[in-house]
Design a protein around this motif. Structure first.
Motif, PDB file in Angstrom:
ATOM      1  N   ASP A   1       0.826  -1.205   0.000  1.00 31.36           N
ATOM      2  CA  ASP A   1       0.000   0.000   0.000  1.00 31.36           C
ATOM      3  C   ASP A   1       0.860   1.255   0.000  1.00 31.36           C
ATOM      4  N   ALA A   2       1.919   1.213   0.812  1.00 34.17           N
ATOM      5  CA  ALA A   2       2.818   2.370   0.890  1.00 34.17           C
ATOM      6  C   ALA A   2       3.519   2.589  -0.448  1.00 34.17           C
ATOM      7  N   ALA A   3       3.968   1.490  -1.055  1.00 38.69           N
ATOM      8  CA  ALA A   3       4.663   1.595  -2.346  1.00 38.69           C
ATOM      9  C   ALA A   3       3.722   2.152  -3.412  1.00 38.69           C
ATOM     10  N   LEU A   4       2.481   1.649  -3.417  1.00 41.84           N
ATOM     11  CA  LEU A   4       1.509   2.124  -4.404  1.00 41.84           C
ATOM     12  C   LEU A   4       1.307   3.626  -4.293  1.00 41.84           C
ATOM     13  N   LYS A   5       1.127   4.083  -3.069  1.00 43.60           N
ATOM     14  CA  LYS A   5       0.912   5.509  -2.835  1.00 43.60           C
ATOM     15  C   LYS A   5       2.111   6.331  -3.315  1.00 43.60           C
ATOM     16  N   LEU A   6       3.307   5.861  -2.979  1.00 37.73           N
ATOM     17  CA  LEU A   6       4.514   6.585  -3.378  1.00 37.73           C
ATOM     18  C   LEU A   6       4.729   6.531  -4.887  1.00 37.73           C
ATOM     19  N   PHE A   7       4.497   5.370  -5.484  1.00 37.38           N
ATOM     20  CA  PHE A   7       4.646   5.254  -6.941  1.00 37.38           C
ATOM     21  C   PHE A   7       3.688   6.226  -7.636  1.00 37.38           C
ATOM     22  N   ALA A   8       2.468   6.336  -7.121  1.00 36.83           N
ATOM     23  CA  ALA A   8       1.481   7.223  -7.737  1.00 36.83           C
ATOM     24  C   ALA A   8       1.885   8.680  -7.563  1.00 36.83           C
ATOM     25  N   GLU A   9       2.404   9.004  -6.391  1.00 37.69           N
ATOM     26  CA  GLU A   9       2.762  10.390  -6.083  1.00 37.69           C
ATOM     27  C   GLU A   9       3.962  10.890  -6.869  1.00 37.69           C
ATOM     28  N   ARG A  10       5.044  10.110  -6.822  1.00 38.07           N
ATOM     29  CA  ARG A  10       6.280  10.617  -7.423  1.00 38.07           C
ATOM     30  C   ARG A  10       6.867   9.744  -8.505  1.00 38.07           C
ATOM     31  N   GLY A  11       6.188   8.650  -8.827  1.00 34.73           N
ATOM     32  CA  GLY A  11       6.700   7.778  -9.880  1.00 34.73           C
ATOM     33  C   GLY A  11       7.587   6.669  -9.330  1.00 34.73           C
ATOM     34  N   TYR A  12       7.633   5.585 -10.056  1.00 31.23           N
ATOM     35  CA  TYR A  12       8.399   4.422  -9.632  1.00 31.23           C
ATOM     36  C   TYR A  12       9.886   4.720  -9.483  1.00 31.23           C
ATOM     37  N   GLU A  13      10.470   5.308 -10.492  1.00 37.25           N
ATOM     38  CA  GLU A  13      11.920   5.570 -10.473  1.00 37.25           C
ATOM     39  C   GLU A  13      12.295   6.547  -9.375  1.00 37.25           C
ATOM     40  N   ALA A  14      11.437   7.511  -9.146  1.00 39.10           N
ATOM     41  CA  ALA A  14      11.758   8.555  -8.173  1.00 39.10           C
ATOM     42  C   ALA A  14      11.486   8.111  -6.732  1.00 39.10           C
ATOM     43  N   THR A  15      10.854   6.953  -6.582  1.00 43.12           N
ATOM     44  CA  THR A  15      10.594   6.441  -5.239  1.00 43.12           C
ATOM     45  C   THR A  15      11.755   5.571  -4.780  1.00 43.12           C
ATOM     46  N   THR A  16      12.268   5.836  -3.595  1.00 41.47           N
ATOM     47  CA  THR A  16      13.404   5.050  -3.097  1.00 41.47           C
ATOM     48  C   THR A  16      12.926   3.998  -2.093  1.00 41.47           C
ATOM     49  N   THR A  17      13.736   2.969  -1.963  1.00 39.61           N
ATOM     50  CA  THR A  17      13.390   1.922  -1.007  1.00 39.61           C
ATOM     51  C   THR A  17      13.424   2.481   0.426  1.00 39.61           C
ATOM     52  N   THR A  18      14.253   3.483   0.637  1.00 40.13           N
ATOM     53  CA  THR A  18      14.281   4.142   1.944  1.00 40.13           C
ATOM     54  C   THR A  18      12.911   4.759   2.270  1.00 40.13           C
ATOM     55  N   GLU A  19      12.295   5.402   1.271  1.00 40.71           N
ATOM     56  CA  GLU A  19      10.995   6.035   1.476  1.00 40.71           C
ATOM     57  C   GLU A  19       9.892   5.008   1.745  1.00 40.71           C
ATOM     58  N   ILE A  20       9.924   3.929   0.972  1.00 41.81           N
ATOM     59  CA  ILE A  20       8.909   2.889   1.171  1.00 41.81           C
ATOM     60  C   ILE A  20       9.036   2.319   2.579  1.00 41.81           C
ATOM     61  N   GLY A  21      10.280   2.048   2.979  1.00 43.03           N
ATOM     62  CA  GLY A  21      10.516   1.545   4.323  1.00 43.03           C
ATOM     63  C   GLY A  21      10.010   2.514   5.384  1.00 43.03           C
ATOM     64  N   ALA A  22      10.387   3.780   5.230  1.00 40.59           N
ATOM     65  CA  ALA A  22       9.993   4.806   6.210  1.00 40.59           C
ATOM     66  C   ALA A  22       8.471   4.854   6.364  1.00 40.59           C
ATOM     67  N   ALA A  23       7.752   4.635   5.256  1.00 43.11           N
ATOM     68  CA  ALA A  23       6.290   4.710   5.289  1.00 43.11           C
ATOM     69  C   ALA A  23       5.687   3.612   6.159  1.00 43.11           C
ATOM     70  N   VAL A  24       6.440   2.528   6.386  1.00 41.11           N
ATOM     71  CA  VAL A  24       5.917   1.449   7.240  1.00 41.11           C
ATOM     72  C   VAL A  24       6.764   1.287   8.504  1.00 41.11           C
ATOM     73  N   GLY A  25       7.647   2.281   8.759  1.00 40.15           N
ATOM     74  CA  GLY A  25       8.387   2.288  10.014  1.00 40.15           C
ATOM     75  C   GLY A  25       9.626   1.425  10.089  1.00 40.15           C
ATOM     76  N   ILE A  26      10.169   1.058   8.951  1.00 40.99           N
ATOM     77  CA  ILE A  26      11.417   0.277   8.962  1.00 40.99           C
ATOM     78  C   ILE A  26      12.448   0.916   8.026  1.00 40.99           C
ATOM     79  N   ARG A  27      13.668   0.389   8.023  1.00 44.28           N
ATOM     80  CA  ARG A  27      14.713   0.901   7.137  1.00 44.28           C
ATOM     81  C   ARG A  27      14.599   0.262   5.754  1.00 44.28           C
ATOM     82  N   GLY A  28      15.179   0.898   4.785  1.00 43.43           N
ATOM     83  CA  GLY A  28      15.133   0.389   3.416  1.00 43.43           C
ATOM     84  C   GLY A  28      15.537  -1.064   3.269  1.00 43.43           C
ATOM     85  N   PRO A  29      16.717  -1.420   3.744  1.00 45.58           N
ATOM     86  CA  PRO A  29      17.164  -2.810   3.546  1.00 45.58           C
ATOM     87  C   PRO A  29      16.248  -3.846   4.185  1.00 45.58           C
TER      88      PRO A  29
END
Lengths: 203, 203
Positions: free
Chosen positions: B23-51
DNA sequence: CCTACCGATCGGTAGG
DNA sequence: CCTACCGATCGGTAGG
């Protein structure tokens, strides 16, 4: 040169190489997206190295902004030309939609990139593009409101009808191909008629 | 559980955290695009680190592919459900377009990302998405052909009419907002009627 | 118009 | 689930 001519023909002159860079960038932006396009690729498309681009453009961002802003200006111009001197509101709407659709076949890459890369623009450029787009949307909506006020059009929602007409143009930019089996005129005229039936004007 | 139920309710189960990441990835992909979305951001959206994402998903690419493939499957399902057991071809088309539009309001982010990030998919995933999309387009076009064959519909071009109907859905995904002043039902029913007038069915 | 290169950023892995 | 970090890539600048 008359005032109305000026609005149509006067646009920032580019050197031949500047034009070539813009055309190459537009094609690449449409193909793989703004972010995924590298300055190395744009340079290679015109036979130079990436860093040499900066003798002709100030940044990749400026390249995108110029493409989008110019396209919006052209769209406003073709709209104005299409409805100029036409009084009947149904005729005006039909001609406006025809111009809208024709723009999207003739400038499909610009329209495609313009609709897809708004978020790739920085704040200043994005505001400028959004302002032009809103102003254009108001023109189309205004035509529908005019017809409704004159009891010539009948729609459930003016907003929904104008969104529908605008969205059909965007769709065209996505699938139209010059060598496809639907001709430009076929699409233009069919969508022009769609527009009238959509606002409840018979035949 | 019947065969037709299976197609609708059986979909890969995700752990709660897996769901949250998607869900977090979908929201971010829609907002700023797939390429512009970082794994760090997706992680942050669910309270964890990118890796740490990689304990739940195999790659960023897989996340995008799963979102798009599932959405296409849902679209097929709602279409099938909408026309099941309906015989009259005008009713079938209307219900199909209503389901199409409703899907684009209910799953606007999925539809938005799905239409915008096809080129961000690798070849294998892109082929799978394109195949599902083509099959769906054929369903809509098939309904129009059916009506034309039965002399119930009258269109200048079956292909153009089906493109128009499909594009209206895409448009909805671009501008629809739950808190906007156009309700889901208002859009659905109005576009359902648009569809019928577009294929020349009166009233 | 070029080569050399900087500073920043990214997806993903290693190894706890 | 974390920190540390790798290898690759990018836009843009320096200095011819």
């Amino acid at each position: 040169m008359s005032g109305s001519d000026r609005a149509v023909v006067t646009r920032p002159q580019l050197t031949p190489r500047g034009r070539a860079i813009r055309d190459a960038a537009l094609k690449l932006f449409a193909e793989r997206g703004y972010e995924a396009t590298t300055t190395t690729e744009i340079g290679a498309a015109v036979g130079i190295r990436g860093p040499s681009l900066y003798k002709h453009v100030s940044s990749k961002q400026d390249l995108l902004a110029a493409i989008m802003l110019d396209a919006m200006d052209v769209l406003h111009d073709v709209h104005a030309l299409a409805v100029a001197g036409v009084d009947d509101v149904a005729d005006r709407l039909r001609r406006a939609v025809e111009a809208h659709v024709r723009f999207h076949t003739r400038h499909r890459l610009e329209a495609f990139v313009g609709n897809r890369e708004i978020r790739s623009l920085d704040e200043v450029n994005r505001a400028a593009v959004v302002a032009r787009r809103s102003s254009y949307e108001r023109l189309i909506r205004g035509l529908i409101e005019e017809g409704v006020a004159a009891s010539r059009f009948h729609v459930a929602s003016v907003k929904l009808a104008s969104y529908a007409l605008l969205d059909l143009g965007m769709g065209v930019a996505a699938w139209y191909r010059e060598d496809g089996d639907l001709s430009e005129d076929e699409i233009v005229y069919t969508y022009g008629r769609f527009a009238l039936t959509l606002v409840g004007v018979a035949g």
